[in-house]
Design a protein around this motif. Structure first.
Motif, PDB file in Angstrom:
ATOM      1  N   VAL A  32      68.808  35.260   7.922  1.00 24.89           N
ATOM      2  CA  VAL A  32      68.028  34.886   9.094  1.00 24.89           C
ATOM      3  C   VAL A  32      68.199  33.380   9.299  1.00 24.89           C
ATOM      4  N   PHE A  33      68.699  33.003  10.465  1.00 25.59           N
ATOM      5  CA  PHE A  33      68.906  31.603  10.816  1.00 25.59           C
ATOM      6  C   PHE A  33      67.898  31.231  11.894  1.00 25.59           C
ATOM      7  N   LEU A  34      67.038  30.268  11.621  1.00 26.87           N
ATOM      8  CA  LEU A  34      66.066  29.827  12.616  1.00 26.87           C
ATOM      9  C   LEU A  34      66.517  28.517  13.252  1.00 26.87           C
ATOM     10  N   ALA A  35      66.290  28.406  14.541  1.00 33.25           N
ATOM     11  CA  ALA A  35      66.479  27.131  15.239  1.00 33.25           C
ATOM     12  C   ALA A  35      65.379  26.182  14.775  1.00 33.25           C
ATOM     13  N   GLY A  36      65.563  24.915  15.014  1.00 31.86           N
ATOM     14  CA  GLY A  36      64.522  23.952  14.692  1.00 31.86           C
ATOM     15  C   GLY A  36      63.248  24.290  15.454  1.00 31.86           C
ATOM     16  N   GLN A  37      62.136  24.310  14.727  1.00 31.81           N
ATOM     17  CA  GLN A  37      60.840  24.636  15.327  1.00 31.81           C
ATOM     18  C   GLN A  37      60.005  23.370  15.435  1.00 31.81           C
ATOM     19  N   VAL A  38      59.356  23.209  16.574  1.00 34.35           N
ATOM     20  CA  VAL A  38      58.491  22.053  16.822  1.00 34.35           C
ATOM     21  C   VAL A  38      57.097  22.545  17.201  1.00 34.35           C
ATOM     22  N   PRO A  39      56.092  21.696  17.075  1.00 32.88           N
ATOM     23  CA  PRO A  39      54.722  22.111  17.392  1.00 32.88           C
ATOM     24  C   PRO A  39      54.501  22.259  18.896  1.00 32.88           C
ATOM     25  N   GLN A  86      51.428  23.964  12.362  1.00 31.25           N
ATOM     26  CA  GLN A  86      51.862  24.721  13.543  1.00 31.25           C
ATOM     27  C   GLN A  86      53.298  25.206  13.397  1.00 31.25           C
ATOM     28  N   VAL A  87      54.175  24.324  12.963  1.00 25.73           N
ATOM     29  CA  VAL A  87      55.585  24.672  12.817  1.00 25.73           C
ATOM     30  C   VAL A  87      55.757  25.767  11.761  1.00 25.73           C
ATOM     31  N   LEU A  88      55.053  25.654  10.648  1.00 23.92           N
ATOM     32  CA  LEU A  88      55.180  26.660   9.596  1.00 23.92           C
ATOM     33  C   LEU A  88      54.631  28.015  10.043  1.00 23.92           C
ATOM     34  N   ALA A  89      53.606  28.022  10.878  1.00 20.99           N
ATOM     35  CA  ALA A  89      53.106  29.285  11.437  1.00 20.99           C
ATOM     36  C   ALA A  89      54.155  29.918  12.348  1.00 20.99           C
ATOM     37  N   LYS A  90      54.849  29.107  13.144  1.00 19.80           N
ATOM     38  CA  LYS A  90      55.922  29.620  13.990  1.00 19.80           C
ATOM     39  C   LYS A  90      57.053  30.191  13.133  1.00 19.80           C
ATOM     40  N   ILE A  91      57.371  29.505  12.049  1.00 21.23           N
ATOM     41  CA  ILE A  91      58.407  29.990  11.139  1.00 21.23           C
ATOM     42  C   ILE A  91      57.990  31.319  10.531  1.00 21.23           C
ATOM     43  N   ASP A  92      56.742  31.437  10.095  1.00 23.57           N
ATOM     44  CA  ASP A  92      56.245  32.710   9.554  1.00 23.57           C
ATOM     45  C   ASP A  92      56.439  33.844  10.561  1.00 23.57           C
ATOM     46  N   ASN A  93      56.066  33.597  11.815  1.00 20.85           N
ATOM     47  CA  ASN A  93      56.174  34.630  12.855  1.00 20.85           C
ATOM     48  C   ASN A  93      57.624  35.026  13.117  1.00 20.85           C
ATOM     49  N   LEU A  94      58.511  34.050  13.197  1.00 15.90           N
ATOM     50  CA  LEU A  94      59.918  34.358  13.441  1.00 15.90           C
ATOM     51  C   LEU A  94      60.547  35.089  12.259  1.00 15.90           C
ATOM     52  N   LEU A  95      60.229  34.656  11.052  1.00 21.98           N
ATOM     53  CA  LEU A  95      60.765  35.338   9.874  1.00 21.98           C
ATOM     54  C   LEU A  95      60.285  36.784   9.830  1.00 21.98           C
ATOM     55  N   ALA A  96      59.018  37.015  10.122  1.00 19.95           N
ATOM     56  CA  ALA A  96      58.479  38.381  10.117  1.00 19.95           C
ATOM     57  C   ALA A  96      59.191  39.240  11.160  1.00 19.95           C
ATOM     58  N   ALA A  97      59.405  38.704  12.344  1.00 19.99           N
ATOM     59  CA  ALA A  97      60.090  39.453  13.403  1.00 19.99           C
ATOM     60  C   ALA A  97      61.514  39.816  12.990  1.00 19.99           C
ATOM     61  N   ALA A  98      62.121  38.971  12.154  1.00 20.44           N
ATOM     62  CA  ALA A  98      63.498  39.179  11.722  1.00 20.44           C
ATOM     63  C   ALA A  98      63.594  39.935  10.397  1.00 20.44           C
ATOM     64  N   GLY A  99      62.454  40.384   9.864  1.00 22.47           N
ATOM     65  CA  GLY A  99      62.471  41.159   8.630  1.00 22.47           C
ATOM     66  C   GLY A  99      62.550  40.327   7.372  1.00 22.47           C
ATOM     67  N   ASP A 111      60.481  36.712   5.119  1.00 25.00           N
ATOM     68  CA  ASP A 111      59.256  35.935   4.943  1.00 25.00           C
ATOM     69  C   ASP A 111      59.572  34.669   4.146  1.00 25.00           C
ATOM     70  N   ARG A 112      58.581  33.824   4.008  1.00 21.41           N
ATOM     71  CA  ARG A 112      58.778  32.515   3.375  1.00 21.41           C
ATOM     72  C   ARG A 112      59.210  32.596   1.915  1.00 21.41           C
ATOM     73  N   SER A 113      58.972  33.709   1.251  1.00 21.49           N
ATOM     74  CA  SER A 113      59.399  33.840  -0.143  1.00 21.49           C
ATOM     75  C   SER A 113      60.914  34.015  -0.268  1.00 21.49           C
ATOM     76  N   LYS A 114      61.583  34.216   0.851  1.00 17.05           N
ATOM     77  CA  LYS A 114      63.029  34.451   0.843  1.00 17.05           C
ATOM     78  C   LYS A 114      63.814  33.284   1.450  1.00 17.05           C
ATOM     79  N   ALA A 163      66.935  32.049   5.777  1.00 14.26           N
ATOM     80  CA  ALA A 163      66.304  32.927   4.795  1.00 14.26           C
ATOM     81  C   ALA A 163      67.113  34.209   4.628  1.00 14.26           C
ATOM     82  N   ALA A 164      66.906  34.876   3.515  1.00 16.13           N
ATOM     83  CA  ALA A 164      67.456  36.213   3.314  1.00 16.13           C
ATOM     84  C   ALA A 164      66.523  37.204   3.978  1.00 16.13           C
ATOM     85  N   GLN A 165      67.062  38.336   4.431  1.00 20.86           N
ATOM     86  CA  GLN A 165      66.212  39.380   4.961  1.00 20.86           C
ATOM     87  C   GLN A 165      65.607  40.176   3.801  1.00 20.86           C
TER      88      GLN A 165
END
Length: 117
Positions: A22-29, A42-55, A57-60, A114-116
């Motif tokens: 999973v490759f995320l674009a730069g996230q801003v608040p 705010q940015v980390l919450a956006k990252i959590d949401n995008l990672l979840a949508a992509a299968g 999470d932050r542990s990966k 992140a890894a899926q």
């Protein structure tokens, strides 16, 4: 292997998955009136949401790139929020640098891979 794009427009995608990555674009608040700690949350919450949508999470997390408007002023505040957010034993490879960001009121931008699940 399939490629999937999330929250895309004509210029970019917020996330792309390929080959179990999973490759995320730069996230801003969104609320740029907050200080560095608030913007980091705010940015980390956006990252959590995008990672979840992509299968995923932050542990990966595999890697992270963090840009700060003022590294001397904001590094400790950003790092405190980052350390609180990151699961124990899951630290990615990471770089943090000072940069002129796209908007003067953005104090922090974060991009991760992140890894899926």
């Amino acid at each position: 292997m399939s490629l999937q794009r999330f929250n895309s427009n004509e210029r970019m995608s917020a996330a792309v998955t390929y080959a179990n990555l999973v490759f995320l674009a730069g996230q801003v608040p969104d609320d740029r009136s907050e200080d560095a700690a608030g913007q980091t949350r705010q940015v980390l919450a956006k990252i959590d949401n995008l990672l979840a949508a992509a299968g995923s999470d932050r542990s990966k997390l595999l890697s992270a790139q963090i840009w700060l408007k003022d590294i001397e002023a904001d590094f400790d505040a950003m790092n405190a929020v980052w350390s609180e957010w990151l699961p124990a034993g899951c630290a990615p490879a990471r770089a943090t640098v000072e940069a002129r960001l796209a908007s003067a009121d953005v104090l922090v931008e974060i991009m991760v891979i992140a890894a899926q699940a």
